[in-house]
Design a protein around this motif. Sequence first.
Motif, short mmCIF file in Angstrom:
data_model
loop_
_atom_site.label_atom_id
_atom_site.label_comp_id
_atom_site.label_asym_id
_atom_site.label_seq_id
_atom_site.Cartn_x
_atom_site.Cartn_y
_atom_site.Cartn_z
N TRP A 105 0.85 -1.18 0.00
CA TRP A 105 0.00 0.00 0.00
C TRP A 105 0.90 1.24 0.00
N ILE A 106 0.38 2.32 -0.56
CA ILE A 106 1.09 3.60 -0.41
C ILE A 106 0.05 4.72 -0.26
N ILE A 107 0.55 5.86 0.22
CA ILE A 107 -0.32 7.04 0.38
C ILE A 107 0.09 8.09 -0.66
N LEU A 115 2.70 -4.55 -12.94
CA LEU A 115 2.24 -3.91 -14.19
C LEU A 115 2.67 -2.45 -14.28
N HIS A 116 3.23 -1.95 -13.19
CA HIS A 116 3.56 -0.52 -13.12
C HIS A 116 4.54 -0.13 -14.24
N PRO A 117 4.18 0.88 -15.10
CA PRO A 117 5.06 1.23 -16.22
C PRO A 117 6.45 1.67 -15.78
N GLY A 118 6.58 2.16 -14.56
CA GLY A 118 7.90 2.59 -14.07
C GLY A 118 8.65 1.44 -13.39
N GLY A 119 8.13 0.21 -13.49
CA GLY A 119 8.79 -0.95 -12.87
C GLY A 119 8.29 -1.17 -11.45
N VAL A 173 10.87 0.15 -8.01
CA VAL A 173 10.83 1.52 -7.46
C VAL A 173 9.75 1.65 -6.38
N LEU A 174 8.75 0.78 -6.46
CA LEU A 174 7.63 0.90 -5.50
C LEU A 174 7.98 0.27 -4.14
N PHE A 175 8.99 -0.62 -4.15
CA PHE A 175 9.36 -1.26 -2.88
C PHE A 175 10.51 -0.54 -2.19
N THR A 194 7.26 12.25 -4.09
CA THR A 194 7.95 11.46 -5.12
C THR A 194 7.00 11.25 -6.31
N PHE A 195 5.75 10.92 -6.00
CA PHE A 195 4.78 10.65 -7.07
C PHE A 195 4.67 11.85 -8.01
N PHE A 196 4.49 13.04 -7.43
CA PHE A 196 4.28 14.22 -8.29
C PHE A 196 5.56 14.71 -8.96
N LEU A 210 7.16 12.55 -10.64
CA LEU A 210 7.29 11.57 -11.73
C LEU A 210 6.06 11.42 -12.60
N HIS A 211 4.90 11.84 -12.10
CA HIS A 211 3.65 11.61 -12.85
C HIS A 211 2.83 12.89 -12.92
N ARG A 212 2.04 12.99 -13.97
CA ARG A 212 1.03 14.04 -14.02
C ARG A 212 -0.16 13.60 -13.16
N GLN A 267 -8.62 3.16 -14.64
CA GLN A 267 -7.91 1.93 -14.28
C GLN A 267 -6.99 2.11 -13.09
N TYR A 268 -6.57 3.37 -12.83
CA TYR A 268 -5.71 3.62 -11.67
C TYR A 268 -6.52 4.14 -10.49
N ALA A 269 -7.57 4.90 -10.78
CA ALA A 269 -8.41 5.45 -9.69
C ALA A 269 -8.97 4.30 -8.86
C1 HEM Z 1 -1.19 4.87 -7.69
C2 HEM Z 1 0.12 4.75 -7.85
C3 HEM Z 1 0.83 4.79 -9.16
C4 HEM Z 1 0.33 4.71 -10.43
C5 HEM Z 1 -1.11 4.51 -10.87
C6 HEM Z 1 1.44 4.86 -11.34
C7 HEM Z 1 1.36 4.84 -12.71
C8 HEM Z 1 2.38 5.13 -13.56
C9 HEM Z 1 2.25 5.34 -14.98
C10 HEM Z 1 0.94 5.27 -15.76
C11 HEM Z 1 3.47 5.59 -15.47
C12 HEM Z 1 3.83 5.90 -16.95
C13 HEM Z 1 4.19 7.34 -17.14
C14 HEM Z 1 3.03 8.28 -17.17
O1 HEM Z 1 2.08 8.06 -17.94
O2 HEM Z 1 3.08 9.30 -16.46
C15 HEM Z 1 4.39 5.56 -14.36
C16 HEM Z 1 5.73 5.79 -14.48
C17 HEM Z 1 6.60 5.79 -13.39
N1 HEM Z 1 6.28 5.65 -12.07
FE1 HEM Z 1 4.46 5.27 -11.33
N2 HEM Z 1 2.59 5.02 -10.61
C18 HEM Z 1 2.24 4.99 -9.28
C19 HEM Z 1 3.08 5.17 -8.20
C20 HEM Z 1 4.43 5.36 -8.28
C21 HEM Z 1 5.28 5.60 -7.17
C22 HEM Z 1 4.84 5.69 -5.72
C23 HEM Z 1 6.53 5.72 -7.64
C24 HEM Z 1 7.71 6.00 -6.78
C25 HEM Z 1 8.94 5.74 -7.02
C26 HEM Z 1 6.48 5.57 -9.08
C27 HEM Z 1 7.53 5.66 -9.96
C28 HEM Z 1 7.44 5.71 -11.32
C29 HEM Z 1 8.55 5.92 -12.22
C30 HEM Z 1 10.02 6.07 -11.81
C31 HEM Z 1 8.02 5.98 -13.51
C32 HEM Z 1 8.77 6.24 -14.81
C33 HEM Z 1 8.71 7.75 -15.05
C34 HEM Z 1 9.32 8.22 -16.33
O3 HEM Z 1 9.47 7.45 -17.28
O4 HEM Z 1 9.64 9.42 -16.37
N3 HEM Z 1 5.16 5.37 -9.43
N4 HEM Z 1 3.71 5.28 -13.22
#
Ligand code: HEM
Length: 517
Positions: free
Chosen positions: A24-26, A40-44, A47-49, A61-63, A65-67, A75-77
Amino acid sequence: MATKTLKEYTVEEVAQHNKEGDLWIIIDAKVYNLSRFADLHPGGSNVLFAEGIAGQDSTETFFGLHRHEVLLRPQYARLQIGTVAGEEESIKAPVPGAISQVPYGEPSWLADGFKTPYYTDNHRAFHKAIRTLMHNVVQPEALRCEENGKRISQAVVDQLCENNFVAMRLGPGKHLKGLVLMGGVTKPEEFDYFHELILNGEIARFGTRGFLDGLLNGDVIGLPPVLNYGSPEIQAKVVPDVLAGKKYIALAITEAFAGSDVSGLQTTAVRDGDYWVITGTKKWITNGTFADYFTTGCKTKTGFTVILIERGEGVSTKPIKTAYSSAAGTAYVTFDKVRVPVGNTLGKVGNGMSVILSNFNHERWMITASSLASQRLIVEECLKWATQRKVFGKPLNSQAVIRNKLGRMISRVEACQNWVETITYQMNNMSYNDMSSKLAGPIGLLKQFVSKCGRETAEDATMVFGGRALTTTGMGKLVENYHRTSGYDAILGGTEDILSDLGVRQVMKKMPKDARL
Ligand code: HEM
């Protein structure tokens, strides 16, 4: 559909779930169960562990890396299982029609406490209605089409045309008479160039430049010659269908052989009784892949003539691959001995130049208005990113070099806005003849200035976003699109160099004979 009930958890409870199979995360006071999603996380998954992420508050950290929109995708909500007891979310989902609170994210007339000499309460109501319609109906379509390259769907065109979108995009005028605009928010006789300026800005706020041209720009430049120079029969046949979104029209002037140098055009129209026989090719024709009619520049025995050609025997179109999305419908058009009734001539034979020139001011101003809004969106993106992105433990905006770039971006977009509004005010208050004689030079100079500023801002924004500005998805996707496509504003409707030259030539014509230092 049953909605999931969200539980409340303490920070300590969430912290227990910090391993593979139980993660789980907040994020912003919301609890997400990523146990199954991790792989399935696109970022691998690894990184989540990481320490400070698994079971923890990962908002910052989330903001980085993500919009935000990632969390809003269904699908994520649905990964959200609860909220954190005693905490409240601080990053809100965009509300349709809302005004950005980011400084300079909106033109000053929309910013709290600022005054305006130009906009009325009706412009505000119109703006809200348009922004809401764009958010709800057009934005999802824009994102889809920009990516898959398909033209705008008929279903979306129908919804837009219920609000008389195409008619409004042609500007104020008698073609609006009797129409209900935006459900009656603005009466046809109230609709002015500031309403149109608002409309041209709101359609340009998705970071989807190819789709923007696919949003029926062909109608905006192809229909006015029919409206102003077509016979009553041609008008009755063509105008209502185009305004209703049942048929599409494109302006077909440029060729591989000639662009601005219209005298070099090689498409010919030869008289054969009551028909023209038209042979030639046209290139870079916006919306050409799906147009039903082509407002076409032809060489005739006596000069240059504009003729309306209906898609049919002898007309073929094929898509041209360009730097932006094929949602624009950019086409190479071939006319092979096409027989067209002489009644389709727009204006007098040999008088095509004035037919084309008559709409240039409006076209260039329209491109400028959309270009300005896209530029402002990029300024807003950069301001947000420079605030949320942390480098060496500090926000990006703590670097003087970044603040300097931001300062120049803001100054450019504000200068452009003020100039566009001044010209729009003139358009609102001048007769058509005065507009033609007085504004061609200023609009040319304005357009080249705004597109040049936009391209400088695209360069600066790319430096602010770094590698993220090079990817079509993720944080910098709008900057990537803008950087790749801002050159379109610099070329379509007249290149920067030609328009700058036009502006100065107009100055030279009007210089007083006795002006001396
Ligand atoms: C609800 C939680 C999360 C969801 C739904 C999610 C989803 C995604 C998605 C869809 C992408 C593809 C890039 C994009 O479309 O913006 C991505 C990339 C990534 N995510 Fe997450 N993510 C989550 C949490 C996290 C967290 C907590 C981390 C913390 C390290 C993380 C690290 C990354 C990284 C490193 C990438 C690659 C970014 C890049 O290519 O610039 N994600 N994630």
